[in-house]
Write a protein that holds these residues in place. Structure first.
Motif, PDB file in Angstrom:
ATOM      1  N   ARG A 298       0.778  -1.099   0.014  1.00 40.45           N
ATOM      2  CA  ARG A 298      -0.073   0.087  -0.119  1.00 40.45           C
ATOM      3  C   ARG A 298       1.008   1.173  -0.040  1.00 40.45           C
ATOM      4  NH1 ARG A 298      -5.066  -1.502  -1.357  1.00 40.45           N
ATOM      5  NH2 ARG A 298      -5.490  -3.585  -0.701  1.00 40.45           N
ATOM      6  N   PRO A 299       0.471   2.282  -0.521  1.00 39.29           N
ATOM      7  CA  PRO A 299       1.263   3.535  -0.676  1.00 39.29           C
ATOM      8  C   PRO A 299       1.328   4.247   0.795  1.00 39.29           C
ATOM      9  CG  PRO A 299      -0.953   4.027  -1.533  1.00 39.29           C
ATOM     10  CD  PRO A 299      -0.944   2.550  -1.338  1.00 39.29           C
ATOM     11  N   VAL A 300       2.400   5.005   1.033  1.00 42.95           N
ATOM     12  CA  VAL A 300       2.569   5.571   2.149  1.00 42.95           C
ATOM     13  C   VAL A 300       3.169   6.979   1.891  1.00 42.95           C
ATOM     14  CG1 VAL A 300       4.202   5.696   4.039  1.00 42.95           C
ATOM     15  CG2 VAL A 300       3.636   3.561   3.456  1.00 42.95           C
ATOM     16  N   HIS A 301       2.301   8.082   2.534  1.00 44.20           N
ATOM     17  CA  HIS A 301       2.795   9.441   2.451  1.00 44.20           C
ATOM     18  C   HIS A 301       3.683   9.944   3.337  1.00 44.20           C
ATOM     19  CE1 HIS A 301      -1.164  10.662  -0.015  1.00 44.20           C
ATOM     20  NE2 HIS A 301      -0.264   9.718  -0.915  1.00 44.20           N
ATOM     21  N   ASP A 302       4.615  10.885   3.010  1.00 45.63           N
ATOM     22  CA  ASP A 302       5.279  11.503   4.193  1.00 45.63           C
ATOM     23  C   ASP A 302       5.029  12.715   4.176  1.00 45.63           C
ATOM     24  OD1 ASP A 302       6.302  12.200   1.495  1.00 45.63           O
ATOM     25  OD2 ASP A 302       8.345  11.816   2.014  1.00 45.63           O
ATOM     26  N   GLY A 312      -3.240  21.778  -3.518  1.00 48.89           N
ATOM     27  CA  GLY A 312      -2.700  23.231  -3.868  1.00 48.89           C
ATOM     28  C   GLY A 312      -1.851  23.037  -5.138  1.00 48.89           C
ATOM     29  N   GLU A 313      -1.065  21.884  -5.238  1.00 48.75           N
ATOM     30  CA  GLU A 313      -0.441  22.019  -6.650  1.00 48.75           C
ATOM     31  C   GLU A 313      -1.270  21.723  -7.663  1.00 48.75           C
ATOM     32  OE1 GLU A 313       2.629  22.691  -6.894  1.00 48.75           O
ATOM     33  OE2 GLU A 313       2.710  23.151  -4.780  1.00 48.75           O
ATOM     34  N   HIS A 314      -2.259  20.828  -7.455  1.00 40.93           N
ATOM     35  CA  HIS A 314      -2.975  20.480  -8.676  1.00 40.93           C
ATOM     36  C   HIS A 314      -4.191  21.722  -9.026  1.00 40.93           C
ATOM     37  CE1 HIS A 314      -2.352  16.112  -9.121  1.00 40.93           C
ATOM     38  NE2 HIS A 314      -2.394  16.094  -7.953  1.00 40.93           N
ATOM     39  N   VAL A 315      -4.238  22.507  -7.837  1.00 36.03           N
ATOM     40  CA  VAL A 315      -5.103  23.810  -8.199  1.00 36.03           C
ATOM     41  C   VAL A 315      -4.139  24.719  -9.276  1.00 36.03           C
ATOM     42  CG1 VAL A 315      -5.843  26.075  -7.270  1.00 36.03           C
ATOM     43  CG2 VAL A 315      -6.725  23.741  -6.370  1.00 36.03           C
ATOM     44  N   ALA A 316      -2.966  24.730  -8.972  1.00 31.94           N
ATOM     45  CA  ALA A 316      -1.976  25.670  -9.633  1.00 31.94           C
ATOM     46  C   ALA A 316      -1.772  25.227 -11.046  1.00 31.94           C
ATOM     47  CB  ALA A 316      -0.642  25.562  -9.015  1.00 31.94           C
ATOM     48  N   ARG A 317      -1.925  23.965 -11.165  1.00 31.71           N
ATOM     49  CA  ARG A 317      -1.739  23.405 -12.582  1.00 31.71           C
ATOM     50  C   ARG A 317      -3.285  23.363 -13.330  1.00 31.71           C
ATOM     51  NH1 ARG A 317       2.028  21.799  -9.724  1.00 31.71           N
ATOM     52  NH2 ARG A 317       3.916  20.805 -10.417  1.00 31.71           N
ATOM     53  N   ARG A 318      -4.435  23.062 -12.817  1.00 25.95           N
ATOM     54  CA  ARG A 318      -5.515  22.920 -13.411  1.00 25.95           C
ATOM     55  C   ARG A 318      -6.048  24.249 -13.711  1.00 25.95           C
ATOM     56  NH1 ARG A 318      -9.671  19.150 -13.222  1.00 25.95           N
ATOM     57  NH2 ARG A 318      -8.096  17.565 -12.778  1.00 25.95           N
ATOM     58  N   ARG A 319      -5.863  25.307 -12.626  1.00 19.34           N
ATOM     59  CA  ARG A 319      -6.333  26.747 -12.850  1.00 19.34           C
ATOM     60  C   ARG A 319      -5.222  27.726 -13.498  1.00 19.34           C
ATOM     61  NH1 ARG A 319     -10.836  27.701 -10.322  1.00 19.34           N
ATOM     62  NH2 ARG A 319     -11.041  29.081 -11.976  1.00 19.34           N
ATOM     63  N   GLU A 698      14.982  23.598   0.436  1.00 18.61           N
ATOM     64  CA  GLU A 698      15.121  22.997  -0.896  1.00 18.61           C
ATOM     65  C   GLU A 698      14.526  21.539  -1.093  1.00 18.61           C
ATOM     66  OE1 GLU A 698      19.482  25.087  -2.071  1.00 18.61           O
ATOM     67  OE2 GLU A 698      19.340  23.240  -1.456  1.00 18.61           O
ATOM     68  N   ARG A 699      14.660  20.875  -0.194  1.00 20.41           N
ATOM     69  CA  ARG A 699      14.030  19.472  -0.105  1.00 20.41           C
ATOM     70  C   ARG A 699      12.658  19.854   0.297  1.00 20.41           C
ATOM     71  NH1 ARG A 699      18.672  17.862   3.222  1.00 20.41           N
ATOM     72  NH2 ARG A 699      17.070  18.031   4.966  1.00 20.41           N
ATOM     73  N   TYR A 700      12.060  20.611   0.950  1.00 17.42           N
ATOM     74  CA  TYR A 700      10.739  20.742   1.417  1.00 17.42           C
ATOM     75  C   TYR A 700       9.989  21.304   0.128  1.00 17.42           C
ATOM     76  CZ  TYR A 700       6.302  22.444   3.320  1.00 17.42           C
ATOM     77  OH  TYR A 700       5.018  22.703   3.175  1.00 17.42           O
ATOM     78  N   ILE A 701      10.810  22.133  -0.684  1.00 20.16           N
ATOM     79  CA  ILE A 701       9.846  22.734  -1.909  1.00 20.16           C
ATOM     80  C   ILE A 701       9.763  21.798  -3.011  1.00 20.16           C
ATOM     81  CG2 ILE A 701      10.301  24.477  -3.819  1.00 20.16           C
ATOM     82  CD1 ILE A 701      11.294  26.118  -1.665  1.00 20.16           C
ATOM     83  N   GLU A 702      10.938  20.871  -3.246  1.00 17.62           N
ATOM     84  CA  GLU A 702      11.081  19.717  -3.928  1.00 17.62           C
ATOM     85  C   GLU A 702       9.833  18.829  -3.787  1.00 17.62           C
ATOM     86  OE1 GLU A 702      14.679  18.296  -3.693  1.00 17.62           O
ATOM     87  OE2 GLU A 702      15.839  19.651  -4.908  1.00 17.62           O
ATOM     88  N   TRP A 703       9.767  18.569  -2.561  1.00 14.44           N
ATOM     89  CA  TRP A 703       8.666  17.468  -2.087  1.00 14.44           C
ATOM     90  C   TRP A 703       7.161  17.959  -2.374  1.00 14.44           C
ATOM     91  CZ3 TRP A 703       5.043  18.743   1.857  1.00 14.44           C
ATOM     92  CH2 TRP A 703       4.104  17.555   2.322  1.00 14.44           C
ATOM     93  N   LEU A 705       6.534  20.210  -4.709  1.00  9.58           N
ATOM     94  CA  LEU A 705       6.360  20.204  -6.157  1.00  9.58           C
ATOM     95  C   LEU A 705       5.988  18.689  -6.578  1.00  9.58           C
ATOM     96  CD1 LEU A 705       8.983  22.598  -7.116  1.00  9.58           C
ATOM     97  CD2 LEU A 705       6.659  22.815  -7.772  1.00  9.58           C
ATOM     98  N   ASP A 706       6.581  17.774  -6.069  1.00 12.80           N
ATOM     99  CA  ASP A 706       6.370  16.219  -6.646  1.00 12.80           C
ATOM    100  C   ASP A 706       5.163  15.595  -5.957  1.00 12.80           C
ATOM    101  OD1 ASP A 706       7.587  13.904  -7.704  1.00 12.80           O
ATOM    102  OD2 ASP A 706       7.574  13.305  -5.502  1.00 12.80           O
ATOM    103  N   LEU A 707       4.516  16.508  -4.899  1.00 12.02           N
ATOM    104  CA  LEU A 707       3.132  15.797  -4.687  1.00 12.02           C
ATOM    105  C   LEU A 707       2.165  15.770  -5.743  1.00 12.02           C
ATOM    106  CD1 LEU A 707       2.727  17.595  -1.206  1.00 12.02           C
ATOM    107  CD2 LEU A 707       3.180  15.023  -1.581  1.00 12.02           C
ATOM    108  N   ALA A 708       2.435  16.569  -6.786  1.00 13.59           N
ATOM    109  CA  ALA A 708       1.419  16.637  -7.993  1.00 13.59           C
ATOM    110  C   ALA A 708       1.543  15.159  -8.740  1.00 13.59           C
ATOM    111  CB  ALA A 708       1.614  17.818  -9.046  1.00 13.59           C
TER     112      ALA A 708
END
Length: 733
Positions: A298-302, A312-319, A698-703, A705-708
């Motif tokens: 099963r998937p695990v989120h961090d 929020g990332e999907h909103v930024a892309r969709r809208r 830097e790692r946090y922002i990459e994380w 962005l990757d959530l999308a």
């Protein structure tokens, strides 16, 4: 709605049987007649198909038996248990001190029944006489009154399971005794407080329950550091250290299914037992915890709040939410171009660090705050937060509401600004933030109502709200999304404080049941509509109650949620008394607040110990008296009770650190002392890390962005947002 889960079927069947047994008890009273009438009811429950299988009630490794608590009445007059045993399990002659009935599910439990024939005055010379014996197999039941004795042995016919019903909960029974010999002898204390377990569910069962249409809360009772390293997607962080204070708000309806995740199986069972003590009847434990979930494929989120941040990332892309980079913003300001820069975070975050020149417009107050501003009409509005999510949602709110200005989200917020070489300001803005004018408030309300009409934003009526609050079959969360100051000045009773922007950012921390209704109330007619709009797009069944607080009797003061259970009795200590004895070396002040709070400000001379590791932290503590403190003192009461159980003389500081400050004393960030170094006990934001801060940001922002790419947008309802607008270009430089 899909097929009912095993967990739900077991709960409904058990509660139906107990309802019938309560009726018999209330008619017959504790008696032999009650036992005889209860036997067939419990035997029928034991015969229920598939409810009590070995995989849900395993015998703990290294033990001959394990006791599972199925249900305990809040009034303490009935307790039902499932006892799983291995062949050879033996309990010598013992009493129950209350009436009881036992029924066989599988295997064979041989019972010998005794009568005590001495007068009980000499505990060293008890006498027993055997009266009968009986082997209880599947569907067979026996019982005894509280003064009778019985001995049990599991016969060599495979693993056994028997239901045990008591007229009083096992862990509250006192004074039970046993004899080592069947003819008596010296009486000895029996069992004390047994360690009770909770039925387990497998990862596959939990995954199926998430989609079966019945309410489900997955509570991750590990501390925040462990939760951030990896958790079941959608689970609610509810650390065991704060469970007594948080669980009632997370679980408004006591019949909702609750699955507990723990750091270890034992910790999960302890948390589940505590939740049941709070009156929750339908509780289970995830077998193997997060490791078991991952091993099942099963998937695990961090990270913290990944679903809201992925949204929020999907909103930024969709809208196609317009972004302005830090270098572009600096170039504009360096060239003297007007910019309306607004930070949308709560006041403490804004004060701690913000981009120079940023005004403050927290959360869903942002629209009214921007309308209040009177910058150059050509100046773009740039919305900032610490990272990405809140600035994206804030900027898109202004766009969706029809603000007649160019609007941008500051790309990567204050972290992006700092990583690009910019300095940050702290403290109050150069000009105090004025109250929003009635004109701006009215205009914000108009735009919010138009947004709700255009996007189908739902408004709940007072009649429907009253009906939902009385509905015992579905959970309804009630939140006042005004600022903390506005909330304390007056709010509807029963509505918890959840400022709108933070509710959106931390929805899985405020609500444990994703399918529940959410009602959001405000005082200005705008914030509830905006918040409900976004919660709907997140896939939540959200409803607005605008202008909820006008013209009504309101409660005042901070949010004071009810407790799951009450702490044990401990003494209360004033700030003056604590200061005096601390200075004389007679007392140790132990702060059990989150580690980050302790670092930011603590009572001078105090030490830190997280509640989950209290026993380890207090080893070798040589002060004759311990006084516990926390942010507001509430958590300290429970920690003091924990310490008292460990044998320490312990009390709690009235009002905690807030009370210390209110008494005119000061907190300090100097000389922090951790009795046990924090590890899993806290989650430190990347920009608060004492070392490696740049790499952490830097790692946090990459994380983020990757959530999308990691979170499927299908779990949200973004199609309701309408057609994507054309992208907006950055302002001319």
């Amino acid at each position: 709605m899909g097929e009912k889960s095993l967990m739900e079927r077991r709960h409904e069947t058990v509660q139906a049987a107990l309802k019938a047994i309560r009726g018999l008890r209330d008619t017959l009273g504790p008696s032999v007649e009650l036992i005889e009438a209860t036997k067939p009811v419990l035997a029928e429950l034991a015969l229920a198909d598939g409810l009590f299988e070995d995989d849900a009630f395993p015998v703990e490794a290294g033990s001959s038996f394990t006791i599972y608590e199925l249900s305990v009445d809040p009034d303490g007059r009935l307790g039902l248990y499932a006892s799983a045993g291995r062949p050879g399990k033996y309990q010598p002659p013992h009493d129950h001190r209350t009436w009881s009935v036992i029924a066989g599910v599988r295997g064979a439990e041989h019972n010998e029944y005794f009568e005590r024939t001495d007068d009980g005055r000499d505990p060293g010379r008890g006498k027993l006489e055997r009266r009968e014996e009986r082997t209880l197999r599947r569907g067979e039941a026996g019982g005894l009154m509280g003064d009778a004795f019985h001995a049990i042995r599991v016969l060599d016919e495979g693993l056994s399971m028997h239901l045990h019903l008591y007229g009083y909960p096992l862990d509250r029974l006192a004074g039970r005794v046993y004899f080592e010999r069947p003819d008596g002898g010296p009486e000895r204390p029996f069992m004390g407080r047994p360690e009770l377990r909770t039925a387990v569910v497998t990862p596959d069962e939990l995954a199926a329950m998430a989609d079966d249409g019945t309410e489900l809360a997955v509570l991750d009772t590990r501390e925040l550091g462990a939760h951030a390293r990896g958790h079941v997607p959608g689970s609610c962080p509810a650390p065991a250290s704060e469970l007594e204070l948080r669980a009632p708000g997370l679980l408004p309806r006591r019949d909702a299914r609750v699955v507990v995740v723990g750091d270890t199986d034992r910790a999960a069972h302890r948390a589940a037992h505590l939740i049941r003590r709070g009156g929750y009847a339908n509780v289970a434990v995830l077998a193997g915890g997060v490791d078991g979930w991952a091993e099942a494929g099963r998937p695990v989120h961090d990270g913290m709040h990944p679903l809201a941040k992925a949204f929020g990332e999907h909103v930024a892309r969709r809208r196609a939410t317009p972004m302005l980079g830090p270098s572009e913003l600096r170039e504009l300001t360096d060239r003297g171009r007007p910019v309306a820069l607004v930070d949308c975070r709560p006041e403490p975050e804004y004060r701690a660090r913000h981009v120079p020149g940023a005004a403050h417009g927290p959360g869903t107050e942002l629209l009214a705050r921007v309308l209040e501003m009177d910058p150059d009409p050509d100046a773009p509005v740039v919305v900032s937060c610490a990272g990405r999510t809140r600035s994206i949602i804030g900027a898109q709110t202004l766009i969706d509401a029809g603000l007649d200005r160019r609007v941008f989200a500051l790309e990567n917020g204050t972290m992006g600004w700092e990583l690009a070489g910019g300095e940050l300001d702290a403290g109050e803005p150069s000009e105090p933030t004025a109250a929003v004018s009635s004109a701006a408030e009215r205009k914000a309300g108009e735009l919010a109502r138009k947004l709700a009409r255009d996007r189908g934003g739902p408004v709940v009526s007072e009649a429907d709200l009253a009906r939902w609050r009385a509905d015992g079959h579905r959970t309804t969360y009630l939140f006042d999304i005004s600022s903390p100051a506005s909330y304390e000045s007056g709010h509807r009773p029963g509505f918890a404080s959840a400022p709108g922007g933070q509710l959106l950012q931390e929805i899985t921390a405020y609500t444990a049941i994703p399918s529940a209704r959410i009602v959001v109330a405000d005082s200005d007619g705008a914030q509830a509509l905006i918040t409900a709009h976004w919660l709907r797009l997140m896939g939540r069944d959200a409803w607005a109650l605008p202008d909820a607080n006008r013209g009504r009797w309101l409660a005042r003061g901070p949010d004071r949620p009810r407790r799951l259970v009450e702490p044990g009795p401990v003494e209360i200590v004033s700030s003056g008394e604590a200061e005096l004895e601390l200075g004389q070396g007679q007392m140790a002040v132990v702060d059990c607040s989150p580690g980050a709070s302790y670092r930011a400000g603590h009572i001078p001379g105090s030490v830190h110990a997280s509640r989950p590791r209290l026993a380890e932290a207090l080893e070798g503590m040589d002060r004759p008296r311990l006084v516990f403190t926390s942010t507001d003192g509430e958590l300290a009461r429970f920690a003091a009770a924990d310490a008292a159980k460990l044998g320490h003389r312990a009390g709690w500081l009235a009002g905690g650190n807030a009370g210390w400050l209110a008494s005119g004393r000061e907190l300090t960030a100097a000389d922090p002392v951790f009795l046990v170094e924090p590890d899993d006990d806290e989650w430190v934001k990347p920009y608060h890390r004492p070392e490696g801060r740049r790499q952490a940001m830097e790692r946090y922002i990459e994380w983020e962005l990757d959530l999308a790419h990691r979170v499927d947008p299908g779990i949200f309802a973004l199609d309701a947002a309408g057609d994507s607008p054309e992208p907006v270009s950055p302002p001319n430089r």
